[in-house]
Design an enzyme around this catalytic site. Structure first.
Site, PDB file in Angstrom:
ATOM      1  N   THR B 195      -7.003 -44.215-131.878  1.00  0.00           N
ATOM      2  CA  THR B 195      -6.993 -44.218-130.424  1.00  0.00           C
ATOM      3  C   THR B 195      -7.035 -45.626-129.847  1.00  0.00           C
ATOM      4  O   THR B 195      -7.999 -46.025-129.227  1.00  0.00           O
ATOM      5  CB  THR B 195      -8.167 -43.403-129.887  1.00  0.00           C
ATOM      6  N   SER B 404     -10.001 -50.295-109.688  1.00  0.00           N
ATOM      7  CA  SER B 404     -10.052 -51.072-108.455  1.00  0.00           C
ATOM      8  C   SER B 404     -10.317 -52.537-108.727  1.00  0.00           C
ATOM      9  O   SER B 404     -10.335 -52.968-109.851  1.00  0.00           O
ATOM     10  CB  SER B 404     -11.110 -50.499-107.526  1.00  0.00           C
TER      11      SER B 404
END
Lengths: 404, 404
Positions: B195, B404
């Site tokens: 992963t 963000s």
């Protein structure tokens, strides 16, 4: 500890169930000066049904309850519960503690030991100081009262920030049947069974096998559909006691099943609302999956994903992580057929972000305390709904030093 | 971002692999002023093997790589990787981006498009601005260098706090064979495949099918045995390129397999050491399970449990949560045969806390940055080892506002 921002405004006014009495007190099981033991007695003839954790390391209390459920349903019954110590992974000592507590309750209340049910919740792996409990049994017996249920709900709390109760009165053939329940649970909440302690009482008249069937079925769509952290408790217990004192036979009543369902779902939602560190209550709906099993896999993958849960905590409409969770779930998925909504906002369709979606709309939606994530798989008729909460730094703080 | 406290002291001196060149630069894929694209070329005749995420929502790049691996193994090969945007769940646009990048690399390097492998890592669901990458391909080609691997490792980082590299020189029949690899990965790390992104190069001479067999087998005991947060990426890719330039045939060499294993395990451990917010590197050993599958279930249940991981973060020797995780794993377990150790300290046996165990010894052990939790199930010969890290508030902070 501060009360969860998702808590109901107050403990509800619960219907008083004829034939059930409650008492509670502080026995000092682990901490001094807080109520930590509750006792319930049920009139002769009460039917008791239950569902328990499937953990391979479940507690001595759970094993004892499971053995007793199939036994003689006659005579009075009792339930005694302590918080502060789970009596799990305590070897043969655990069995001894259960036996000692059952013997004391049996002696004090005149109830057959085979009809005394016990639960313990709290720290795992420390010997239960059951003498502190047995020493208080006569005092508990002396203070039993039909209206003691709210105090009992307080006595079974551990990391809970509010006491949990729910009740209804249903109409069965023009006659009222009452149902009232309490629960505890906040962390170590996962899908595989009612991962918490729940006690529900009713004055309905119903045989134990029928009650057991209803409780087991309703459990699948209530307590088994909530998850806080994917961890499964060693002590989870749901017991439902039906006194029969209303004289109303509910064996074939859909109103009773609906009422019991509503009480169970209400309590299940309250556990999520008290999820450790939770600031958001999240409903995950999955429809159009290949089958119901696949739908549940997708719903649980979303509800248990640390990345999805932290994004929700950050009020970030990070739908890419929802896509990630769908992908890892093991369910059949076709990227280009998946449709994702946050509330009523269409977020993604046709394998990509929806043309109408704006980040501003998504961000505004995420500021609400109650959120719904809906995934339409576009493959079949399978559906599932689960409930969870967000994952915040407060969860880490609570669990990094729970024992100390 | 502060470098992980578990990071190695420095990026290692890696062997220079004859026949492989690297370049990297800042293309402004998402952020300005940081390297975010790397290009690798391999000499004609290089064998390329790979292992990829099994996510049902895997990226366009992964699907393209998977389709190409079985193709013609002749001619030169190239790998181009960008960070900042994963090109996952971008619908048909994603396929177009992969095609555009492959065409640009093919034209610039004279490599068949079927031998150009791409990876993209970063935010999910936003269209990849592939023009920014294709505009830089000639510049990348012009700056290819056999010694550019450390800079390439920088270019593929996302939330990583340090660049990851590992290499060895193994002796095959008296002749040296070199292996060097780089990796990125920090969050969204889970057991079901490598992963993360990993690129390993060697000058060994070996056919593609044999190399693929070795890589797939070694993946099972390296990258598939690490977990940071149980979440599975949509982009995970491991590519191994063998140039053959050493002239040493390693088809039957156990030294080569061992060397490749060591490089893969080293890189896998570095990913765990850079787990988002990690402060502890934890080895979970399970032995004596009914079979290897059960052993892995128990090891992964412990390694993925939020409650175990938060206890480790809090340096709390909370072995009761290890018992809980064993119980929920789904593996066959007999409470009274389980034996648990923290490092060399015997914690629990015979279904209860060990007589010799003291909380002081456990608490002192937990203060170390590298921990081992060992569970002996007492049932059979099944065993498994997995590696993980703790779960801290920093993980929440990183993931609550990553976008963000």
């Amino acid at each position: 500890m501060a009360i969860s921002p998702l808590a109901p405004p107050a403990f509800p006014d619960l219907p008083v169930i004829d034939g059930v009495r409650f008492s509670s007190l502080a026995a000092g099981v682990r901490y001094a000066g807080r109520k930590d033991v509750m006792l319930v007695d049920l009139v002769p003839g009460s039917a008791v049904a239950g569902v328990f954790t499937r953990s391979a390391t479940r507690s001595a209390n759970v094993l004892d309850c499971q053995a007793k459920l199939g036994g003689d349903p006659f005579g009075p019954a009792a339930i005694i519960v302590n918080s502060g110590n789970s009596n799990a992974f305590t070897g043969k000592h655990g069995d001894g503690s259960v036996a000692a507590i059952c013997a004391a309750v049996s002696r004090s209340l005149g109830v057959d030991q085979k009809r005394v049910f016990t639960s313990s919740t709290g720290v795992i792996g420390e010997r239960l100081p059951h003498d502190r409990i047995t020493a208080k049994v006569d005092e508990l017996t002396a203070s039993l009262s039909p209206t003691g249920i709210a105090d009992a709900a307080q006595a079974i709390m551990t990391t809970d920030t509010f006491a949990k109760g729910a009740g209804v009165t249903v109409d069965v053939d023009g006659k009222p049947v009452k149902i009232a329940g309490i629960a505890k649970g906040s962390g170590m909440i996962a899908p595989d069974m009612a991962t918490m302690l729940v006690y529900i009482f009713t004055d309905a008249l119903i045989g134990q096998p029928r009650l057991q069937g209803i409780v087991s079925a309703l459990n699948q769509e209530t307590f088994n559909c909530i998850t806080v952290d994917s961890d499964t408790s060693t002590s989870d217990t749901l017991l439902v006691g039906a006194t029969g004192t209303s004289g109303v036979d509910v064996s074939e009543s859909t109103a009773f099943v609906t009422g019991l369902h509503d009480v169970m779902l209400d309590l299940a939602h309250q556990v999520v609302r008290d999820g450790e560190g939770a600031t958001k209550f999240v409903t995950v709906n999955v429809t159009g999956a290949a089958d119901n099993d696949d739908a549940r896999k997708v719903a649980m993958a979303i509800a248990n994903s640390p990345l999805v849960k932290t994004a929700i905590a950050g009020e970030d409409p990070n739908w890419g992580r929802v896509v990630m969770a769908i992908g890892k779930s093991g369910a059949i998925a076709d990227r280009d057929k998946i449709c994702i909504r946050f509330g009523d906002i269409l977020v993604a369709e046709d394998g990509w972000i929806a043309q109408s979606y704006t980040e501003e709309a998504g961000a505004a939606y995420m500021k609400q305390p109650e959120l719904a994530i809906t995934v339409e798989m576009g493959l079949g008729e399978g559906k599932s709904t689960v409930w969870t909460c967000d994952l915040t730094s407060r969860y880490i703080e609570i669990n990094a030093d729970y024992r100390s």
